[in-house]
Design an enzyme around this catalytic site. Structure first.
Site, PDB file in Angstrom:
ATOM      1  N   TYR A 138      -4.475  51.954  -6.092  1.00 60.98           N
ATOM      2  CA  TYR A 138      -2.994  51.490  -6.299  1.00 60.98           C
ATOM      3  C   TYR A 138      -2.793  50.060  -5.480  1.00 60.98           C
ATOM      4  O   TYR A 138      -1.928  49.332  -5.888  1.00 60.98           O
ATOM      5  CB  TYR A 138      -2.264  52.512  -5.803  1.00 60.98           C
ATOM      6  CG  TYR A 138      -1.684  53.498  -6.760  1.00 60.98           C
ATOM      7  CD1 TYR A 138      -2.650  54.203  -7.644  1.00 60.98           C
ATOM      8  CD2 TYR A 138      -0.370  53.671  -7.090  1.00 60.98           C
ATOM      9  CE1 TYR A 138      -2.235  54.995  -8.609  1.00 60.98           C
ATOM     10  CE2 TYR A 138       0.033  54.606  -8.082  1.00 60.98           C
ATOM     11  CZ  TYR A 138      -0.888  55.446  -8.796  1.00 60.98           C
ATOM     12  OH  TYR A 138      -0.321  55.970  -9.952  1.00 60.98           O
ATOM     13  N   LYS A 189     -15.265  61.401  -7.621  1.00 60.53           N
ATOM     14  CA  LYS A 189     -16.077  60.785  -8.660  1.00 60.53           C
ATOM     15  C   LYS A 189     -17.318  60.288  -7.932  1.00 60.53           C
ATOM     16  O   LYS A 189     -17.854  59.092  -8.289  1.00 60.53           O
ATOM     17  CB  LYS A 189     -15.525  59.878  -9.619  1.00 60.53           C
ATOM     18  CG  LYS A 189     -16.208  59.509 -10.863  1.00 60.53           C
ATOM     19  CD  LYS A 189     -16.373  60.630 -11.625  1.00 60.53           C
ATOM     20  CE  LYS A 189     -17.219  60.410 -12.911  1.00 60.53           C
ATOM     21  NZ  LYS A 189     -17.632  61.390 -13.794  1.00 60.53           N
ATOM     22  N   ASP A 221     -13.652  64.763 -13.298  1.00 59.76           N
ATOM     23  CA  ASP A 221     -13.661  65.089 -15.032  1.00 59.76           C
ATOM     24  C   ASP A 221     -13.666  66.673 -14.877  1.00 59.76           C
ATOM     25  O   ASP A 221     -13.119  67.320 -15.818  1.00 59.76           O
ATOM     26  CB  ASP A 221     -14.749  64.378 -15.813  1.00 59.76           C
ATOM     27  CG  ASP A 221     -16.090  64.446 -15.065  1.00 59.76           C
ATOM     28  OD1 ASP A 221     -16.038  64.944 -13.836  1.00 59.76           O
ATOM     29  OD2 ASP A 221     -17.042  64.186 -15.509  1.00 59.76           O
ATOM     30  N   ASP A 245      -2.506  61.239  -9.189  1.00 65.08           N
ATOM     31  CA  ASP A 245      -1.478  60.954 -10.084  1.00 65.08           C
ATOM     32  C   ASP A 245      -1.738  61.628 -11.440  1.00 65.08           C
ATOM     33  O   ASP A 245      -0.928  62.255 -12.083  1.00 65.08           O
ATOM     34  CB  ASP A 245      -1.315  59.302 -10.205  1.00 65.08           C
ATOM     35  CG  ASP A 245      -0.512  58.771 -11.278  1.00 65.08           C
ATOM     36  OD1 ASP A 245       0.703  59.487 -11.250  1.00 65.08           O
ATOM     37  OD2 ASP A 245      -0.793  58.019 -12.291  1.00 65.08           O
ATOM     38  N   ASP A 249       0.015  65.452 -13.119  1.00 60.25           N
ATOM     39  CA  ASP A 249       0.605  65.593 -14.588  1.00 60.25           C
ATOM     40  C   ASP A 249       0.096  66.665 -15.328  1.00 60.25           C
ATOM     41  O   ASP A 249       0.949  67.340 -15.854  1.00 60.25           O
ATOM     42  CB  ASP A 249       0.712  64.279 -14.991  1.00 60.25           C
ATOM     43  CG  ASP A 249       2.066  63.358 -15.070  1.00 60.25           C
ATOM     44  OD1 ASP A 249       2.541  63.419 -13.662  1.00 60.25           O
ATOM     45  OD2 ASP A 249       2.137  62.460 -15.799  1.00 60.25           O
TER      46      ASP A 249
HETATM   47  C1  IPM Z   1       4.306  59.335  -9.624  1.00 60.75           C
HETATM   48  C2  IPM Z   1       4.532  58.175 -10.693  1.00 60.75           C
HETATM   49  C3  IPM Z   1       4.297  56.775 -10.000  1.00 60.75           C
HETATM   50  C4  IPM Z   1       3.002  56.652  -9.487  1.00 60.75           C
HETATM   51  C5  IPM Z   1       4.737  55.441 -10.611  1.00 60.75           C
HETATM   52  C6  IPM Z   1       6.159  55.725 -11.225  1.00 60.75           C
HETATM   53  C7  IPM Z   1       4.650  54.435  -9.709  1.00 60.75           C
HETATM   54  O1  IPM Z   1       3.621  58.042 -11.911  1.00 60.75           O
HETATM   55  O2  IPM Z   1       4.898  59.662  -8.758  1.00 60.75           O
HETATM   56  O3  IPM Z   1       3.340  59.969 -10.183  1.00 60.75           O
HETATM   57  O4  IPM Z   1       2.010  56.264 -10.351  1.00 60.75           O
HETATM   58  O5  IPM Z   1       2.823  56.867  -8.337  1.00 60.75           O
HETATM   59 MG    MG Z   2       2.540  59.944 -12.146  1.00 61.00          MG
END
Ligand code: IPM
Ligand code: MG
Length: 354
Positions: A138, A189, A221, A245, A249
Protein backbone atom coordinates in the site's frame (compact mmCIF):
# COMPACT_ATOMS: atom_id res chain seq x y z
CA UNK A 1 -14.52 12.47 25.44
CA UNK A 2 -14.20 14.37 22.21
CA UNK A 3 -15.24 12.52 19.05
CA UNK A 4 -14.36 13.69 15.55
CA UNK A 5 -17.22 12.73 13.25
CA UNK A 6 -16.00 12.27 9.69
CA UNK A 7 -18.96 10.82 7.88
CA UNK A 8 -17.59 11.18 4.34
CA UNK A 9 -19.36 10.02 1.21
CA UNK A 10 -22.03 7.70 -0.11
CA UNK A 11 -23.87 5.91 2.68
CA UNK A 12 -21.28 7.20 5.21
CA UNK A 13 -23.42 10.10 6.45
CA UNK A 14 -26.56 7.95 6.75
CA UNK A 15 -24.97 5.21 8.84
CA UNK A 16 -22.88 7.58 10.97
CA UNK A 17 -26.02 9.58 11.81
CA UNK A 18 -27.45 6.41 13.36
CA UNK A 19 -24.22 5.64 15.24
CA UNK A 20 -24.19 9.17 16.70
CA UNK A 21 -27.84 8.78 17.68
CA UNK A 22 -26.91 5.64 19.61
CA UNK A 23 -23.95 7.32 21.35
CA UNK A 24 -26.18 10.25 22.32
CA UNK A 25 -28.70 7.79 23.78
CA UNK A 26 -26.03 6.89 26.35
CA UNK A 27 -26.57 10.34 27.91
CA UNK A 28 -29.52 8.73 29.69
CA UNK A 29 -26.93 6.62 31.48
CA UNK A 30 -24.74 9.58 32.39
CA UNK A 31 -22.24 9.21 29.54
CA UNK A 32 -21.65 12.40 27.56
CA UNK A 33 -19.57 13.05 24.48
CA UNK A 34 -18.58 16.13 22.57
CA UNK A 35 -19.01 15.70 18.81
CA UNK A 36 -17.32 17.78 16.11
CA UNK A 37 -18.04 17.13 12.45
CA UNK A 38 -15.74 17.71 9.49
CA UNK A 39 -15.67 16.89 5.80
CA UNK A 40 -13.43 14.27 4.22
CA UNK A 41 -13.18 12.50 0.88
CA UNK A 42 -15.33 13.48 -2.07
CA UNK A 43 -17.52 15.67 0.15
CA UNK A 44 -14.46 17.71 1.16
CA UNK A 45 -13.17 17.76 -2.40
CA UNK A 46 -16.43 19.31 -3.62
CA UNK A 47 -16.29 22.13 -1.10
CA UNK A 48 -12.56 22.74 -0.60
CA UNK A 49 -10.94 20.96 -3.58
CA UNK A 50 -9.07 18.82 -1.05
CA UNK A 51 -9.85 15.28 0.08
CA UNK A 52 -8.26 15.78 3.50
CA UNK A 53 -8.44 19.48 4.43
CA UNK A 54 -6.03 20.79 7.07
CA UNK A 55 -8.93 21.54 9.46
CA UNK A 56 -10.19 17.97 9.19
CA UNK A 57 -6.74 16.54 9.84
CA UNK A 58 -6.29 18.89 12.79
CA UNK A 59 -9.59 17.82 14.30
CA UNK A 60 -8.71 14.14 13.81
CA UNK A 61 -5.35 14.72 15.47
CA UNK A 62 -6.82 16.49 18.50
CA UNK A 63 -9.91 14.36 19.09
CA UNK A 64 -9.86 11.38 21.47
CA UNK A 65 -11.48 9.16 18.87
CA UNK A 66 -12.67 9.32 15.28
CA UNK A 67 -15.99 8.02 14.05
CA UNK A 68 -15.58 7.47 10.35
CA UNK A 69 -18.20 6.71 7.71
CA UNK A 70 -16.81 5.92 4.28
CA UNK A 71 -15.12 7.70 1.39
CA UNK A 72 -15.38 7.38 -2.35
CA UNK A 73 -17.75 8.10 -5.21
CA UNK A 74 -17.80 7.17 -8.86
CA UNK A 75 -16.63 10.53 -10.22
CA UNK A 76 -13.80 11.16 -7.76
CA UNK A 77 -12.41 7.66 -8.02
CA UNK A 78 -11.12 8.61 -11.46
CA UNK A 79 -9.01 11.49 -10.07
CA UNK A 80 -5.20 11.24 -10.09
CA UNK A 81 -3.66 9.00 -7.44
CA UNK A 82 -3.19 10.82 -4.13
CA UNK A 83 -6.31 12.90 -4.79
CA UNK A 84 -8.87 10.11 -4.69
CA UNK A 85 -11.22 9.96 -1.71
CA UNK A 86 -9.79 6.61 -0.57
CA UNK A 87 -6.37 8.24 -0.31
CA UNK A 88 -7.70 10.54 2.45
CA UNK A 89 -8.40 7.48 4.57
CA UNK A 90 -4.99 5.94 3.83
CA UNK A 91 -3.28 9.25 4.72
CA UNK A 92 -5.23 9.55 7.95
CA UNK A 93 -4.43 6.00 9.08
CA UNK A 94 -0.76 6.54 8.33
CA UNK A 95 -0.35 10.09 9.68
CA UNK A 96 -2.04 9.20 12.97
CA UNK A 97 0.10 6.06 13.35
CA UNK A 98 -2.97 3.80 13.50
CA UNK A 99 -1.18 0.66 12.38
CA UNK A 100 -3.44 -2.07 13.73
CA UNK A 101 -6.85 -2.62 12.18
CA UNK A 102 -9.16 -4.95 14.10
CA UNK A 103 -11.97 -6.44 12.04
CA UNK A 104 -14.04 -8.85 14.10
CA UNK A 105 -16.35 -11.26 12.29
CA UNK A 106 -18.93 -12.57 14.71
CA UNK A 107 -22.01 -14.57 13.87
CA UNK A 108 -25.15 -13.19 15.44
CA UNK A 109 -27.35 -16.27 16.03
CA UNK A 110 -30.29 -14.36 14.53
CA UNK A 111 -28.45 -14.08 11.20
CA UNK A 112 -27.21 -17.63 10.70
CA UNK A 113 -29.71 -18.04 7.86
CA UNK A 114 -28.41 -15.04 5.90
CA UNK A 115 -24.86 -16.37 5.58
CA UNK A 116 -23.94 -17.83 2.21
CA UNK A 117 -22.41 -20.79 4.06
CA UNK A 118 -24.37 -23.64 5.63
CA UNK A 119 -25.41 -22.91 9.25
CA UNK A 120 -23.25 -25.66 10.77
CA UNK A 121 -20.10 -23.93 9.47
CA UNK A 122 -20.83 -20.45 10.76
CA UNK A 123 -22.84 -20.94 13.96
CA UNK A 124 -19.82 -20.62 16.25
CA UNK A 125 -17.99 -18.06 14.17
CA UNK A 126 -16.11 -15.58 16.37
CA UNK A 127 -12.86 -14.44 14.86
CA UNK A 128 -10.94 -11.23 14.52
CA UNK A 129 -8.65 -10.22 11.72
CA UNK A 130 -5.83 -7.91 12.75
CA UNK A 131 -4.65 -6.20 9.61
CA UNK A 132 -1.44 -4.16 9.52
CA UNK A 133 -2.40 -0.77 8.19
CA UNK A 134 0.62 1.47 7.71
CA UNK A 135 2.97 -0.52 5.49
CA UNK A 136 3.19 -3.19 2.80
CA UNK A 137 2.51 -2.74 -0.90
CA UNK A 138 0.00 0.00 0.00
CA UNK A 139 2.79 2.43 0.86
CA UNK A 140 5.99 0.85 -0.52
CA UNK A 141 8.18 2.88 -2.84
CA UNK A 142 9.03 2.90 -5.67
CA UNK A 143 5.68 2.62 -7.41
CA UNK A 144 4.24 3.90 -10.62
CA UNK A 145 3.40 3.36 -14.25
CA UNK A 146 6.38 3.74 -16.58
CA UNK A 147 7.52 2.64 -20.03
CA UNK A 148 9.71 -0.37 -20.69
CA UNK A 149 12.75 -0.24 -22.99
CA UNK A 150 10.56 -1.37 -25.87
CA UNK A 151 8.03 1.35 -25.01
CA UNK A 152 5.34 -0.80 -23.44
CA UNK A 153 3.51 0.48 -20.37
CA UNK A 154 4.50 -1.17 -17.09
CA UNK A 155 2.89 -0.84 -13.68
CA UNK A 156 4.80 -1.66 -10.51
CA UNK A 157 4.52 -1.52 -6.72
CA UNK A 158 6.83 -2.47 -3.90
CA UNK A 159 5.94 -4.83 -1.09
CA UNK A 160 8.00 -3.78 1.90
CA UNK A 161 8.02 -4.40 5.66
CA UNK A 162 10.71 -3.57 8.19
CA UNK A 163 11.20 -5.87 11.17
CA UNK A 164 10.00 -3.16 13.55
CA UNK A 165 6.74 -2.77 11.67
CA UNK A 166 6.20 -6.52 11.80
CA UNK A 167 7.15 -6.80 15.47
CA UNK A 168 4.72 -4.14 16.67
CA UNK A 169 1.74 -5.64 14.85
CA UNK A 170 2.76 -9.10 16.06
CA UNK A 171 2.76 -7.86 19.67
CA UNK A 172 -0.68 -6.39 19.11
CA UNK A 173 -1.85 -9.72 17.72
CA UNK A 174 -0.48 -11.77 20.62
CA UNK A 175 -2.01 -9.39 23.17
CA UNK A 176 -5.37 -9.65 21.40
CA UNK A 177 -5.14 -13.44 21.45
CA UNK A 178 -4.36 -13.39 25.18
CA UNK A 179 -7.65 -11.59 25.80
CA UNK A 180 -9.53 -14.21 23.73
CA UNK A 181 -9.07 -17.94 23.09
CA UNK A 182 -5.26 -17.66 22.95
CA UNK A 183 -4.84 -18.74 19.34
CA UNK A 184 -2.98 -16.60 16.82
CA UNK A 185 -2.74 -17.50 13.15
CA UNK A 186 -0.23 -15.46 11.16
CA UNK A 187 -0.97 -15.27 7.44
CA UNK A 188 1.70 -14.65 4.81
CA UNK A 189 3.03 -15.91 1.49
CA UNK A 190 6.43 -17.01 2.75
CA UNK A 191 6.76 -19.73 0.11
CA UNK A 192 7.13 -17.03 -2.56
CA UNK A 193 7.80 -13.58 -1.05
CA UNK A 194 10.86 -12.39 0.90
CA UNK A 195 8.68 -9.81 2.67
CA UNK A 196 6.64 -12.72 4.01
CA UNK A 197 9.74 -14.74 4.87
CA UNK A 198 10.82 -11.93 7.18
CA UNK A 199 7.25 -11.56 8.45
CA UNK A 200 7.13 -15.22 9.51
CA UNK A 201 10.59 -15.02 11.13
CA UNK A 202 9.76 -11.93 13.18
CA UNK A 203 6.28 -13.12 14.24
CA UNK A 204 7.88 -16.38 15.42
CA UNK A 205 10.54 -14.46 17.38
CA UNK A 206 7.95 -12.23 19.02
CA UNK A 207 5.95 -15.35 19.86
CA UNK A 208 8.63 -16.59 22.27
CA UNK A 209 7.46 -13.84 24.68
CA UNK A 210 3.90 -15.21 24.62
CA UNK A 211 4.20 -18.89 25.56
CA UNK A 212 0.51 -18.95 26.55
CA UNK A 213 -0.58 -18.22 22.96
CA UNK A 214 -0.66 -20.97 20.36
CA UNK A 215 0.92 -19.59 17.18
CA UNK A 216 0.26 -21.10 13.76
CA UNK A 217 1.13 -19.94 10.25
CA UNK A 218 -0.84 -20.19 7.04
CA UNK A 219 -0.12 -19.12 3.49
CA UNK A 220 -2.67 -16.62 2.34
CA UNK A 221 -4.19 -18.88 -0.29
CA UNK A 222 -4.73 -21.64 2.26
CA UNK A 223 -6.11 -19.07 4.71
CA UNK A 224 -8.65 -17.92 2.12
CA UNK A 225 -9.72 -21.52 1.65
CA UNK A 226 -9.87 -22.32 5.36
CA UNK A 227 -12.01 -19.24 5.96
CA UNK A 228 -14.81 -20.78 3.92
CA UNK A 229 -14.06 -24.38 4.85
CA UNK A 230 -13.78 -24.25 8.63
CA UNK A 231 -14.01 -20.60 9.69
CA UNK A 232 -14.91 -21.34 13.32
CA UNK A 233 -11.41 -22.71 13.94
CA UNK A 234 -9.92 -19.21 13.82
CA UNK A 235 -9.49 -16.98 16.84
CA UNK A 236 -7.13 -14.10 15.92
CA UNK A 237 -5.61 -13.78 12.45
CA UNK A 238 -2.70 -11.36 12.06
CA UNK A 239 -1.60 -10.38 8.59
CA UNK A 240 -0.19 -7.63 6.40
CA UNK A 241 -2.06 -4.77 4.79
CA UNK A 242 -2.99 -6.26 1.40
CA UNK A 243 -3.75 -9.79 2.60
CA UNK A 244 -5.81 -8.32 5.44
CA UNK A 245 -7.77 -6.14 3.03
CA UNK A 246 -8.78 -9.17 1.00
CA UNK A 247 -9.35 -11.68 3.80
CA UNK A 248 -11.44 -9.26 5.85
CA UNK A 249 -13.95 -8.82 3.03
CA UNK A 250 -14.13 -12.59 2.73
CA UNK A 251 -14.64 -12.99 6.48
CA UNK A 252 -17.30 -10.29 6.39
CA UNK A 253 -19.49 -12.31 4.08
CA UNK A 254 -19.44 -15.31 6.43
CA UNK A 255 -21.50 -13.28 8.87
CA UNK A 256 -24.32 -12.78 6.40
CA UNK A 257 -23.60 -9.24 5.27
CA UNK A 258 -20.67 -6.87 5.09
CA UNK A 259 -23.20 -4.43 6.53
CA UNK A 260 -22.61 -6.04 9.94
CA UNK A 261 -18.84 -5.59 10.17
CA UNK A 262 -17.28 -2.93 12.39
CA UNK A 263 -13.61 -2.06 12.64
CA UNK A 264 -11.17 -0.26 14.90
CA UNK A 265 -7.81 1.15 13.87
CA UNK A 266 -5.43 1.63 16.76
CA UNK A 267 -1.86 2.69 17.42
CA UNK A 268 0.16 3.02 20.62
CA UNK A 269 -2.25 5.23 22.58
CA UNK A 270 -5.98 5.03 23.22
CA UNK A 271 -6.93 7.08 20.17
CA UNK A 272 -8.66 5.08 17.50
CA UNK A 273 -10.45 5.43 14.21
CA UNK A 274 -13.69 3.47 14.05
CA UNK A 275 -15.36 2.69 10.77
CA UNK A 276 -17.73 0.19 9.23
CA UNK A 277 -15.90 -2.13 6.85
CA UNK A 278 -18.46 -1.79 4.04
CA UNK A 279 -17.37 1.41 2.31
CA UNK A 280 -19.38 4.15 0.63
CA UNK A 281 -21.71 2.04 -1.57
CA UNK A 282 -22.63 4.95 -3.89
CA UNK A 283 -25.22 2.77 -5.66
CA UNK A 284 -27.48 2.73 -2.61
CA UNK A 285 -26.57 6.13 -1.11
CA UNK A 286 -29.30 8.55 -0.05
CA UNK A 287 -32.07 5.93 -0.17
CA UNK A 288 -32.32 5.09 3.53
CA UNK A 289 -31.70 1.40 2.85
CA UNK A 290 -28.12 0.97 4.10
CA UNK A 291 -27.47 -1.17 7.18
CA UNK A 292 -26.32 1.10 10.05
CA UNK A 293 -25.34 -1.79 12.34
CA UNK A 294 -21.68 -1.92 11.26
CA UNK A 295 -21.35 1.78 12.09
CA UNK A 296 -23.18 1.30 15.39
CA UNK A 297 -20.98 -1.69 16.29
CA UNK A 298 -17.94 0.44 15.39
CA UNK A 299 -19.15 2.99 17.93
CA UNK A 300 -19.34 0.15 20.48
CA UNK A 301 -15.70 -0.68 19.72
CA UNK A 302 -14.89 2.99 20.34
CA UNK A 303 -16.55 2.86 23.74
CA UNK A 304 -14.46 -0.17 24.64
CA UNK A 305 -11.05 0.67 23.17
CA UNK A 306 -10.76 4.45 23.32
CA UNK A 307 -12.87 5.23 26.37
CA UNK A 308 -12.64 2.05 28.45
CA UNK A 309 -16.44 1.98 28.77
CA UNK A 310 -16.90 -1.78 28.64
CA UNK A 311 -20.42 -1.74 30.13
CA UNK A 312 -21.63 0.84 27.62
CA UNK A 313 -20.06 -1.15 24.77
CA UNK A 314 -21.87 -4.29 25.88
CA UNK A 315 -25.09 -2.30 26.24
CA UNK A 316 -24.86 -1.17 22.60
CA UNK A 317 -23.94 -4.64 21.35
CA UNK A 318 -26.87 -6.13 23.24
CA UNK A 319 -29.19 -3.51 21.78
CA UNK A 320 -28.05 -4.48 18.27
CA UNK A 321 -28.83 -8.10 19.05
CA UNK A 322 -32.13 -7.07 20.49
CA UNK A 323 -33.12 -5.25 17.32
CA UNK A 324 -32.24 -8.33 15.27
CA UNK A 325 -34.07 -10.61 17.70
CA UNK A 326 -37.17 -8.46 17.24
CA UNK A 327 -37.01 -9.48 13.58
CA UNK A 328 -35.87 -6.14 12.18
CA UNK A 329 -33.75 -6.47 9.03
CA UNK A 330 -32.29 -3.99 6.61
CA UNK A 331 -32.44 -4.89 2.92
CA UNK A 332 -29.00 -6.57 2.91
CA UNK A 333 -30.26 -9.03 5.55
CA UNK A 334 -33.68 -9.61 4.04
CA UNK A 335 -35.16 -13.04 4.74
CA UNK A 336 -38.62 -14.34 3.98
CA UNK A 337 -40.99 -13.48 6.80
CA UNK A 338 -38.85 -10.67 8.22
CA UNK A 339 -39.78 -7.02 8.17
CA UNK A 340 -37.38 -4.94 6.08
CA UNK A 341 -36.72 -1.57 7.69
CA UNK A 342 -34.83 1.54 6.63
CA UNK A 343 -31.52 2.84 7.96
CA UNK A 344 -33.16 5.28 10.37
CA UNK A 345 -35.71 2.81 11.69
CA UNK A 346 -33.00 0.26 12.48
CA UNK A 347 -31.00 2.99 14.25
CA UNK A 348 -34.03 4.06 16.26
CA UNK A 349 -34.72 0.47 17.31
CA UNK A 350 -31.17 0.23 18.71
CA UNK A 351 -31.56 3.62 20.43
CA UNK A 352 -34.72 2.44 22.12
CA UNK A 353 -33.03 -0.69 23.45
CA UNK A 354 -29.99 1.26 24.66
C1 IPM B 1 -10.73 -0.96 3.34
C2 IPM B 1 -10.87 -0.33 2.00
C3 IPM B 1 -9.71 0.65 1.78
C4 IPM B 1 -8.43 -0.16 1.83
C5 IPM B 1 -9.80 1.48 0.50
C6 IPM B 1 -11.07 2.32 0.47
C7 IPM B 1 -8.60 2.37 0.30
O1 IPM B 1 -10.93 -1.31 1.00
O2 IPM B 1 -10.72 -0.23 4.34
O3 IPM B 1 -10.65 -2.19 3.42
O4 IPM B 1 -8.04 -0.78 0.84
O5 IPM B 1 -7.81 -0.18 2.89
MG1 MG C 1 -11.08 -3.30 1.76
Amino acid sequence: MHIAVLDGDGIGPEVVTEAVKVLKALERHGINFEFTEALIGAAADEKFQEILPEATFDLARKADAILFGAVGGYAQDALPRGKRPGDALLQLRKALGLYGNFRPAIMFPELVGTSTLKPEFVTDLDLVILRELNGDIYFGEPRGITRTADDRRQGFNTMRYTEDEIARIAHMGFRAAQRRRKKLCSVDKANVLETSELWRMVVTEVGTSYPDVELTHLYVDAAAMTLVRRPAQFDVIVTGNIFGDILSDEAAMLTGSIGMLPSASLGEGSKGLYEPVHGSAPDIAGRNIANPLAAILSAAMMLRWSFGLEDAAVRVEKAVRGALAKGLRTADLAEPGRRVVGTDEMGSAVVELV
